[in-house]
Write an enzyme that holds these catalytic residues in place. Structure first.
Site, PDB file in Angstrom:
ATOM      1  N   HIS A  94       0.847  -1.202   0.000  1.00  0.00           N
ATOM      2  CA  HIS A  94       0.000   0.000   0.000  1.00  0.00           C
ATOM      3  C   HIS A  94       0.879   1.246   0.000  1.00  0.00           C
ATOM      4  O   HIS A  94       1.915   1.284   0.671  1.00  0.00           O
ATOM      5  CB  HIS A  94      -0.866   0.047   1.267  1.00  0.00           C
ATOM      6  CG  HIS A  94      -2.025  -0.877   1.234  1.00  0.00           C
ATOM      7  ND1 HIS A  94      -3.205  -0.567   0.616  1.00  0.00           N
ATOM      8  CD2 HIS A  94      -2.188  -2.115   1.745  1.00  0.00           C
ATOM      9  CE1 HIS A  94      -4.051  -1.570   0.748  1.00  0.00           C
ATOM     10  NE2 HIS A  94      -3.452  -2.533   1.431  1.00  0.00           N
ATOM     11  N   ALA A 141      13.424 -19.093  10.077  1.00  0.00           N
ATOM     12  CA  ALA A 141      11.984 -19.119  10.329  1.00  0.00           C
ATOM     13  C   ALA A 141      11.504 -17.831  10.981  1.00  0.00           C
ATOM     14  O   ALA A 141      12.160 -17.282  11.865  1.00  0.00           O
ATOM     15  CB  ALA A 141      11.638 -20.314  11.214  1.00  0.00           C
ATOM     16  N   LYS A 161      18.418  -9.823   9.311  1.00  0.00           N
ATOM     17  CA  LYS A 161      19.810  -9.356   9.327  1.00  0.00           C
ATOM     18  C   LYS A 161      20.726 -10.554   9.178  1.00  0.00           C
ATOM     19  O   LYS A 161      20.362 -11.688   9.494  1.00  0.00           O
ATOM     20  CB  LYS A 161      20.105  -8.628  10.621  1.00  0.00           C
ATOM     21  CG  LYS A 161      19.295  -7.362  10.747  1.00  0.00           C
ATOM     22  CD  LYS A 161      19.639  -6.598  11.988  1.00  0.00           C
ATOM     23  CE  LYS A 161      18.836  -5.298  11.924  1.00  0.00           C
ATOM     24  NZ  LYS A 161      18.487  -4.712  13.117  1.00  0.00           N
TER      25      LYS A 161
END
Length: 166
Positions: A94, A141, A161
């Site tokens: 958006h 994960a 990171k």
């Protein structure tokens, strides 16, 4: 009675992951996406949108409940990529920069997503628009990938990171 329904739920759950249903899902999506290689496994409840913008290489595995949303920009997945369950790959966001206009009326922006060969995207990962993931990378994960990932790099966290290099 509950045992009876539990049996059927268990039975049909196993059947949906049978070779027949894997092949049926492969055939269905191969006709709809821009390009799909061979030996692709698409598990249960996977959702695609923007079929014409999706390219999938050979030997790709896409886990249960994953979403590949390519509305407005290309998503290209290389060869031998492992996509675990509940992964979200979305090439659209958006717009929200105009303070005097509600976000829902500001439209969307789309940028391509490129996942190179031999990448492992672990469970629950979100990959956002405009990201490229290099060959051999591992995404831990639950990570949210908002920036490019170099080849053979292990990343994790929110935002993702570098954890290590393979």
């Amino acid at each position: 009675m509950l045992y009876f329904f539990g049996f059927f739920e268990h039975y049909f759950s196993r059947v949906r992951n049978s070779k027949f249903f894997l092949n049926a899902r492969f055939s269905y999506y191969k006709k709809r996406v821009n390009s799909m290689g061979e030996n692709v496994k698409i598990k249960k409840r996977v959702v695609f949108s923007g079929y014409e913008n999706i390219t999938i290489g050979n030997g790709v595995y896409i886990g249960d409940d994953s979403r590949i949303l390519a509305d407005g920009a290309e998503i290209k997945i290389g060869n031998n990529v492992l996509i675990a369950p509940t992964v979200m790959i979305n090439s659209r966001n958006h717009n929200f920069h105009e303070k005097n206009k509600i976000i829902a009326l500001q439209g969307y922006s789309s940028k391509g997503i490129y996942i190179d060969d031999d990448v492992w995207v672990a469970a629950g990962v979100i990959i956002t628009a405009g990201v490229s993931i290099g060959k051999g990378a591992v995404i831990a994960a639950g990570s949210v990938v908002t920036k490019n990932v170099d080849a053979y790099t292990v990343v994790g966290g929110i935002p993702a990171k570098v954890i290590s290099v393979r």
